[in-house]
Design a protein around this motif. Structure first.
Motif, PDB file in Angstrom:
ATOM      1  N   CYS A  99      37.348  37.908  55.510  1.00 43.31           N
ATOM      2  CA  CYS A  99      37.692  38.388  54.181  1.00 43.31           C
ATOM      3  C   CYS A  99      38.733  39.493  54.240  1.00 43.31           C
ATOM      4  N   ALA A 100      39.705  39.395  53.351  1.00 42.05           N
ATOM      5  CA  ALA A 100      40.737  40.423  53.238  1.00 42.05           C
ATOM      6  C   ALA A 100      40.359  41.366  52.101  1.00 42.05           C
ATOM      7  N   PRO A 101      40.128  42.626  52.394  1.00 43.20           N
ATOM      8  CA  PRO A 101      39.869  43.575  51.317  1.00 43.20           C
ATOM      9  C   PRO A 101      41.193  44.098  50.776  1.00 43.20           C
ATOM     10  N   HIS A 159      32.360  40.065  40.208  1.00 50.27           N
ATOM     11  CA  HIS A 159      33.075  38.854  40.649  1.00 50.27           C
ATOM     12  C   HIS A 159      34.399  39.270  41.279  1.00 50.27           C
ATOM     13  N   GLU A 160      34.841  38.501  42.259  1.00 50.58           N
ATOM     14  CA  GLU A 160      36.213  38.610  42.778  1.00 50.58           C
ATOM     15  C   GLU A 160      36.708  37.182  42.996  1.00 50.58           C
ATOM     16  N   VAL A 161      37.796  36.796  42.374  1.00 50.22           N
ATOM     17  CA  VAL A 161      38.360  35.461  42.587  1.00 50.22           C
ATOM     18  C   VAL A 161      39.462  35.558  43.631  1.00 50.22           C
ATOM     19  N   GLU A 162      39.475  34.618  44.573  1.00 58.31           N
ATOM     20  CA  GLU A 162      40.400  34.702  45.705  1.00 58.31           C
ATOM     21  C   GLU A 162      40.869  33.304  46.144  1.00 58.31           C
ATOM     22  N   LEU A 163      42.081  33.216  46.588  1.00 57.05           N
ATOM     23  CA  LEU A 163      42.533  31.990  47.249  1.00 57.05           C
ATOM     24  C   LEU A 163      41.831  31.896  48.604  1.00 57.05           C
ATOM     25  N   LEU A 190      34.960  32.724  45.691  1.00 56.27           N
ATOM     26  CA  LEU A 190      34.436  33.863  44.935  1.00 56.27           C
ATOM     27  C   LEU A 190      33.738  34.792  45.914  1.00 56.27           C
ATOM     28  N   ASP A 191      34.218  36.029  45.937  1.00 54.55           N
ATOM     29  CA  ASP A 191      33.651  37.049  46.823  1.00 54.55           C
ATOM     30  C   ASP A 191      32.770  37.945  45.942  1.00 54.55           C
ATOM     31  N   ILE A 192      31.513  37.542  45.779  1.00 56.40           N
ATOM     32  CA  ILE A 192      30.593  38.295  44.914  1.00 56.40           C
ATOM     33  C   ILE A 192      30.130  39.533  45.680  1.00 56.40           C
ATOM     34  N   ARG A 203      26.874  44.356  51.571  1.00 52.94           N
ATOM     35  CA  ARG A 203      26.917  44.257  50.111  1.00 52.94           C
ATOM     36  C   ARG A 203      27.459  42.926  49.622  1.00 52.94           C
ATOM     37  N   LYS A 204      28.215  42.225  50.473  1.00 55.01           N
ATOM     38  CA  LYS A 204      28.883  40.994  50.066  1.00 55.01           C
ATOM     39  C   LYS A 204      28.272  39.750  50.703  1.00 55.01           C
ATOM     40  N   SER A 205      27.103  39.916  51.346  1.00 55.18           N
ATOM     41  CA  SER A 205      26.523  38.794  52.097  1.00 55.18           C
ATOM     42  C   SER A 205      25.181  38.267  51.615  1.00 55.18           C
ATOM     43  N   GLY A 273      41.598  37.907  49.411  1.00 53.24           N
ATOM     44  CA  GLY A 273      41.577  39.149  48.641  1.00 53.24           C
ATOM     45  C   GLY A 273      41.681  38.873  47.157  1.00 53.24           C
ATOM     46  N   THR A 274      41.265  39.862  46.377  1.00 54.88           N
ATOM     47  CA  THR A 274      41.205  39.669  44.925  1.00 54.88           C
ATOM     48  C   THR A 274      42.211  40.555  44.211  1.00 54.88           C
ATOM     49  N   PRO A 275      42.779  40.057  43.124  1.00 55.68           N
ATOM     50  CA  PRO A 275      43.671  40.896  42.325  1.00 55.68           C
ATOM     51  C   PRO A 275      42.873  41.843  41.420  1.00 55.68           C
TER      52      PRO A 275
HETATM   53 MN    MN Z   1      37.159  40.271  48.070  1.00 57.36          MN
END
Ligand code: MN
Length: 304
Positions: A99-101, A159-163, A190-192, A203-205, A273-275
């Motif tokens: 994952c890219a933060p 929510h985080e939407v990512e390619l 989606l990186d919830i 936190r993200k797993s 990563g998310t915008p």
């Molecule tokens: Mn993310």
């Protein structure tokens, strides 16, 4: 081994396979517009693996074999509406989810400005070159049809939407100029995220906090992953709307960067990563995420 582009050239003139999904009880599907053909029989092309299992995803590692078989059986395979099936993650057994933060400047800006997002956690406020990459647990992975089961509902869940990029072949110390050669395809990720002071990887797993779907789109369908609109809405209200041209490190850069630290294997997933525009979600919400040239997926949110 033929690259995807050469494979596409090879079958030019006939129908090129572009969108592969997994659905129901581990079935394989070929998506054509709003329909899905059940091409599960093509999985017979996979070699048998015995313990200890390989560190790659068998379907992605043998994608060309399987898609050749899909090509052969698709015309007579039964078809049903995509809306009638439960979509699973198009990758069943990734070795890792990279994952890219903070890989969009405007998202970094919003994180720095909002204590609810950064929690004085210096690691969440640094640009990607300093923050590096992190991993989500592979047990977090679900498909859109499985939904998101929120934990810690007394805390903020976003929510985080990512390619999402799926690695197609083993990559170790790959130069950025060669990065695209290692891509099997693209999907929406989606990186919830539970906000808070703990390490990102915790936190993200939670189970279901990594959503991949709605299907794997092969690179011939996405000639420029560096210019794709991406957006997400919650209960019909738009929350994020950006374009992958604003990525600080693009797809090829991320493959180079990640593979300078560790080997990437077929089926490994990179979420890029998310915008800006991350916002809270709650049980009962319905998320709709869309990336240009890939598709749209709807995901229901419930309490765990
Ligand atoms: Mn993310």
């Amino acid at each position: 081994m033929l690259s995807w582009l050469r494979f596409s050239d090879l079958i030019q003139g006939s129908k090129i396979i572009m969108r592969l999904c997994r659905f129901g009880e581990g079935r394989l599907g070929l998506v054509e517009d709003a329909s899905v053909r059940d091409v599960t029989a093509a999985l017979d092309a996979l070699p048998m693996y015995r313990y200890p299992l390989p560190s790659f995803d068998p379907l992605i590692a043998n994608l060309e074999k399987v898609t050749s078989r899909v090509q052969a059986i698709a015309a007579t395979a039964p078809s049903q509406p995509v809306s009638s099936v439960t979509l699973l993650s198009p990758v069943a057994n990734p070795g890792k989810i990279v994952c890219a933060p903070v890989n969009y400047q405007k998202h970094l800006d919003e994180v720095r400005e909002d204590a609810q997002l950064h929690h004085n956690n210096a690691g969440t406020m640094a640009p990607i070159h300093t923050a590096g990459l992190f991993l989500k647990a592979t047990s977090a992975l679900v498909g859109p049809g499985e939904g998101i089961a929120l934990r810690k509902v007394d805390r903020r869940n976003d929510h985080e939407v990512e390619l999402a990029v799926v690695i197609g072949k083993t990559a170790n110390n790959v130069p950025a100029a060669d990065g695209y050669q290692y891509v099997a395809g693209y999907a929406i990720g989606l990186d919830i995220t539970i906000r808070g002071p703990e390490e990102r990887s915790l936190r993200k797993s939670p189970d279901s906090y990594a959503v991949l779907g709605p299907w794997l789109v092969t690179p011939d369908e996405v000639p420029n992953p560096g210019n794709l609109n991406l957006r997400i809405s919650v209960n019909g209200e738009e929350r994020q709307n950006s374009n992958t041209k604003y990525l600080i490190l693009g797809v090829a850069d991320l493959i180079a960067y990640a593979s300078s630290f560790y080997t990437l294997y077929p089926g490994d997933i990179i979420i890029t990563g998310t915008p800006e525009g991350v916002s809270p979600i709650q049980p009962g919400d319905i998320i709709s995420a869309c990336i240009e040239k890939i598709g749209t997926m709807e995901v229901k949110v419930r309490a765990a």
